[in-house]
Design a protein around this motif. Structure first.
Motif, short mmCIF file in Angstrom:
data_model
loop_
_atom_site.label_atom_id
_atom_site.label_comp_id
_atom_site.label_asym_id
_atom_site.label_seq_id
_atom_site.Cartn_x
_atom_site.Cartn_y
_atom_site.Cartn_z
N MET A 30 0.85 -1.16 0.00
CA MET A 30 0.00 0.00 0.00
C MET A 30 0.90 1.23 0.00
N GLY A 31 0.62 2.16 -0.90
CA GLY A 31 1.41 3.36 -1.00
C GLY A 31 1.17 4.29 0.18
N LEU A 32 2.01 5.30 0.27
CA LEU A 32 1.95 6.24 1.38
C LEU A 32 0.60 6.94 1.46
N PHE A 33 0.12 7.44 0.32
CA PHE A 33 -1.15 8.18 0.33
C PHE A 33 -2.33 7.24 0.56
N ALA A 34 -2.26 6.06 0.00
CA ALA A 34 -3.33 5.08 0.21
C ALA A 34 -3.40 4.68 1.68
N ALA A 35 -2.24 4.52 2.30
CA ALA A 35 -2.21 4.17 3.73
C ALA A 35 -2.79 5.30 4.57
N ALA A 36 -2.49 6.54 4.20
CA ALA A 36 -3.04 7.67 4.95
C ALA A 36 -4.56 7.75 4.79
N ARG A 37 -5.05 7.53 3.56
CA ARG A 37 -6.50 7.52 3.33
C ARG A 37 -7.17 6.41 4.13
N GLN A 38 -6.55 5.21 4.12
CA GLN A 38 -7.12 4.09 4.86
C GLN A 38 -7.13 4.39 6.36
N GLY A 39 -6.08 5.02 6.85
CA GLY A 39 -6.02 5.39 8.26
C GLY A 39 -7.14 6.33 8.65
N ARG A 40 -7.43 7.31 7.78
CA ARG A 40 -8.52 8.25 8.06
C ARG A 40 -9.88 7.53 8.00
N LYS A 41 -10.01 6.61 7.04
CA LYS A 41 -11.25 5.84 6.94
C LYS A 41 -11.43 4.96 8.18
N ASP A 42 -10.34 4.34 8.63
CA ASP A 42 -10.41 3.52 9.84
C ASP A 42 -10.79 4.37 11.05
N ASP A 43 -10.22 5.58 11.14
CA ASP A 43 -10.56 6.47 12.25
C ASP A 43 -12.06 6.79 12.24
N ALA A 44 -12.59 7.05 11.04
CA ALA A 44 -14.00 7.41 10.93
C ALA A 44 -14.90 6.22 11.23
N ASP A 45 -14.56 5.04 10.69
CA ASP A 45 -15.41 3.86 10.84
C ASP A 45 -15.24 3.15 12.17
N LEU A 46 -14.01 3.10 12.67
CA LEU A 46 -13.71 2.27 13.83
C LEU A 46 -13.35 3.06 15.08
N GLY A 47 -13.13 4.35 14.94
CA GLY A 47 -12.72 5.17 16.07
C GLY A 47 -11.29 4.85 16.47
N ASN A 48 -10.94 5.18 17.70
CA ASN A 48 -9.59 4.93 18.21
C ASN A 48 -9.61 4.16 19.52
N GLY A 49 -10.73 3.55 19.80
CA GLY A 49 -10.87 2.83 21.06
C GLY A 49 -10.84 1.33 20.89
N VAL A 50 -11.68 0.66 21.67
CA VAL A 50 -11.63 -0.80 21.74
C VAL A 50 -12.00 -1.48 20.43
N TRP A 51 -12.88 -0.87 19.64
CA TRP A 51 -13.29 -1.50 18.38
C TRP A 51 -12.16 -1.44 17.36
N ARG A 52 -11.45 -0.34 17.34
CA ARG A 52 -10.30 -0.22 16.44
C ARG A 52 -9.21 -1.21 16.86
N ARG A 53 -8.99 -1.33 18.14
CA ARG A 53 -7.97 -2.26 18.63
C ARG A 53 -8.33 -3.71 18.30
N ALA A 54 -9.60 -4.06 18.44
CA ALA A 54 -10.03 -5.43 18.13
C ALA A 54 -9.83 -5.73 16.65
N HIS A 55 -10.20 -4.78 15.81
CA HIS A 55 -10.02 -4.95 14.36
C HIS A 55 -8.55 -5.06 14.01
N ASP A 56 -7.75 -4.16 14.55
CA ASP A 56 -6.32 -4.14 14.22
C ASP A 56 -5.61 -5.39 14.72
#
Length: 149
Positions: free
Chosen positions: A1-27
Protein backbone atom coordinates in the motif's frame (compact mmCIF):
# COMPACT_ATOMS: atom_id res chain seq x y z
CA UNK A 1 0.00 0.00 0.00
CA UNK A 2 1.41 3.36 -1.00
CA UNK A 3 1.95 6.24 1.38
CA UNK A 4 -1.15 8.18 0.33
CA UNK A 5 -3.33 5.08 0.21
CA UNK A 6 -2.21 4.17 3.73
CA UNK A 7 -3.04 7.67 4.95
CA UNK A 8 -6.50 7.52 3.33
CA UNK A 9 -7.12 4.09 4.86
CA UNK A 10 -6.02 5.39 8.26
CA UNK A 11 -8.52 8.25 8.06
CA UNK A 12 -11.25 5.84 6.94
CA UNK A 13 -10.41 3.52 9.84
CA UNK A 14 -10.56 6.47 12.25
CA UNK A 15 -14.00 7.41 10.93
CA UNK A 16 -15.41 3.86 10.84
CA UNK A 17 -13.71 2.27 13.83
CA UNK A 18 -12.72 5.17 16.07
CA UNK A 19 -9.59 4.93 18.21
CA UNK A 20 -10.87 2.83 21.06
CA UNK A 21 -11.63 -0.80 21.74
CA UNK A 22 -13.29 -1.50 18.38
CA UNK A 23 -10.30 -0.22 16.44
CA UNK A 24 -7.97 -2.26 18.63
CA UNK A 25 -10.03 -5.43 18.13
CA UNK A 26 -10.02 -4.95 14.36
CA UNK A 27 -6.32 -4.14 14.22
CA UNK A 28 -5.43 -7.14 16.40
CA UNK A 29 -7.27 -9.41 13.98
CA UNK A 30 -5.60 -7.79 10.96
CA UNK A 31 -2.16 -8.15 12.53
CA UNK A 32 -2.80 -11.84 13.21
CA UNK A 33 -3.83 -12.29 9.58
CA UNK A 34 -0.71 -10.46 8.40
CA UNK A 35 1.43 -12.68 10.61
CA UNK A 36 -0.20 -15.81 9.22
CA UNK A 37 0.57 -14.65 5.68
CA UNK A 38 4.19 -13.95 6.66
CA UNK A 39 4.50 -17.56 7.79
CA UNK A 40 3.47 -18.70 4.30
CA UNK A 41 6.51 -17.00 2.78
CA UNK A 42 8.87 -19.53 4.34
CA UNK A 43 7.02 -22.75 3.44
CA UNK A 44 9.02 -24.88 1.02
CA UNK A 45 6.84 -28.00 0.84
CA UNK A 46 4.19 -27.47 -1.86
CA UNK A 47 1.58 -29.68 -0.22
CA UNK A 48 1.94 -27.97 3.14
CA UNK A 49 1.93 -24.57 1.44
CA UNK A 50 -1.29 -25.34 -0.45
CA UNK A 51 -3.02 -26.51 2.73
CA UNK A 52 -1.90 -23.43 4.65
CA UNK A 53 -3.02 -21.14 1.82
CA UNK A 54 -6.49 -22.69 1.88
CA UNK A 55 -6.69 -21.83 5.60
CA UNK A 56 -5.31 -18.35 4.89
CA UNK A 57 -8.08 -17.75 2.37
CA UNK A 58 -10.70 -18.87 4.88
CA UNK A 59 -9.27 -16.56 7.53
CA UNK A 60 -8.87 -13.67 5.10
CA UNK A 61 -12.57 -13.87 4.26
CA UNK A 62 -13.29 -13.08 7.90
CA UNK A 63 -11.58 -9.67 7.94
CA UNK A 64 -14.46 -7.76 6.28
CA UNK A 65 -16.86 -9.40 8.71
CA UNK A 66 -14.72 -8.40 11.70
CA UNK A 67 -14.54 -4.87 10.31
CA UNK A 68 -18.32 -4.77 9.87
CA UNK A 69 -18.92 -5.87 13.48
CA UNK A 70 -16.40 -3.33 14.77
CA UNK A 71 -17.84 -0.53 12.61
CA UNK A 72 -21.40 -1.30 13.72
CA UNK A 73 -20.32 -1.41 17.34
CA UNK A 74 -18.44 1.87 16.98
CA UNK A 75 -21.47 3.52 15.38
CA UNK A 76 -23.80 2.41 18.18
CA UNK A 77 -21.41 2.33 21.16
CA UNK A 78 -18.56 4.71 20.31
CA UNK A 79 -15.24 4.07 21.98
CA UNK A 80 -12.24 6.35 22.03
CA UNK A 81 -10.51 4.77 25.00
CA UNK A 82 -10.03 1.44 26.71
CA UNK A 83 -13.47 1.19 28.32
CA UNK A 84 -15.65 -1.53 26.81
CA UNK A 85 -19.32 -0.54 26.62
CA UNK A 86 -21.16 -2.89 29.00
CA UNK A 87 -24.00 -3.65 26.59
CA UNK A 88 -21.62 -5.27 24.13
CA UNK A 89 -18.89 -6.73 26.31
CA UNK A 90 -19.67 -10.19 24.87
CA UNK A 91 -19.05 -8.85 21.35
CA UNK A 92 -15.69 -7.46 22.35
CA UNK A 93 -14.81 -10.66 24.18
CA UNK A 94 -15.56 -12.75 21.06
CA UNK A 95 -13.54 -10.39 18.85
CA UNK A 96 -10.61 -10.49 21.27
CA UNK A 97 -10.76 -14.27 21.34
CA UNK A 98 -10.83 -14.33 17.53
CA UNK A 99 -7.72 -12.14 17.34
CA UNK A 100 -5.87 -14.16 19.95
CA UNK A 101 -6.84 -17.47 18.36
CA UNK A 102 -5.75 -16.16 14.97
CA UNK A 103 -2.34 -15.40 16.47
CA UNK A 104 -2.08 -18.94 17.81
CA UNK A 105 -3.17 -20.24 14.40
CA UNK A 106 -0.20 -18.40 12.89
CA UNK A 107 2.05 -19.98 15.53
CA UNK A 108 0.66 -23.42 14.67
CA UNK A 109 1.32 -22.74 10.98
CA UNK A 110 4.90 -21.79 11.81
CA UNK A 111 5.36 -25.00 13.78
CA UNK A 112 3.83 -27.00 10.93
CA UNK A 113 6.31 -25.42 8.56
CA UNK A 114 9.21 -26.29 10.83
CA UNK A 115 7.97 -29.83 11.49
CA UNK A 116 7.47 -30.41 7.78
CA UNK A 117 10.99 -29.24 7.03
CA UNK A 118 12.51 -31.28 9.83
CA UNK A 119 10.50 -34.51 9.72
CA UNK A 120 8.80 -34.42 6.34
CA UNK A 121 5.44 -35.06 7.98
CA UNK A 122 3.13 -32.19 8.75
CA UNK A 123 -0.33 -33.75 8.80
CA UNK A 124 -0.77 -33.49 12.58
CA UNK A 125 0.39 -29.89 12.44
CA UNK A 126 -2.00 -29.13 9.59
CA UNK A 127 -4.86 -30.62 11.58
CA UNK A 128 -3.91 -28.33 14.46
CA UNK A 129 -3.89 -25.29 12.15
CA UNK A 130 -7.31 -26.25 10.76
CA UNK A 131 -8.76 -26.76 14.25
CA UNK A 132 -7.51 -23.38 15.38
CA UNK A 133 -8.84 -21.71 12.24
CA UNK A 134 -12.25 -23.24 12.94
CA UNK A 135 -12.14 -21.65 16.39
CA UNK A 136 -11.42 -18.27 14.80
CA UNK A 137 -14.47 -18.70 12.56
CA UNK A 138 -16.60 -19.66 15.57
CA UNK A 139 -15.40 -16.59 17.49
CA UNK A 140 -16.27 -14.25 14.62
CA UNK A 141 -19.70 -15.89 14.29
CA UNK A 142 -20.19 -15.44 18.03
CA UNK A 143 -19.31 -11.73 17.78
CA UNK A 144 -21.85 -11.34 14.99
CA UNK A 145 -24.51 -13.20 17.02
CA UNK A 146 -23.86 -11.17 20.16
CA UNK A 147 -24.13 -7.80 18.37
CA UNK A 148 -27.56 -6.47 19.28
CA UNK A 149 -29.74 -6.01 16.19
Amino acid sequence: MGLFAAARQGRKDDADLGNGVWRRAHDRFRRGLDRYHQILEGVEDDDVYNELVAVANQLGDLLPRVRAVCAQAQARWPSEGLDIPGAVISVHRALSRAGNTLATTAEAAAMTRLDGERWGVASAGLDNVRRRAELVVEDVLEAERQLPG
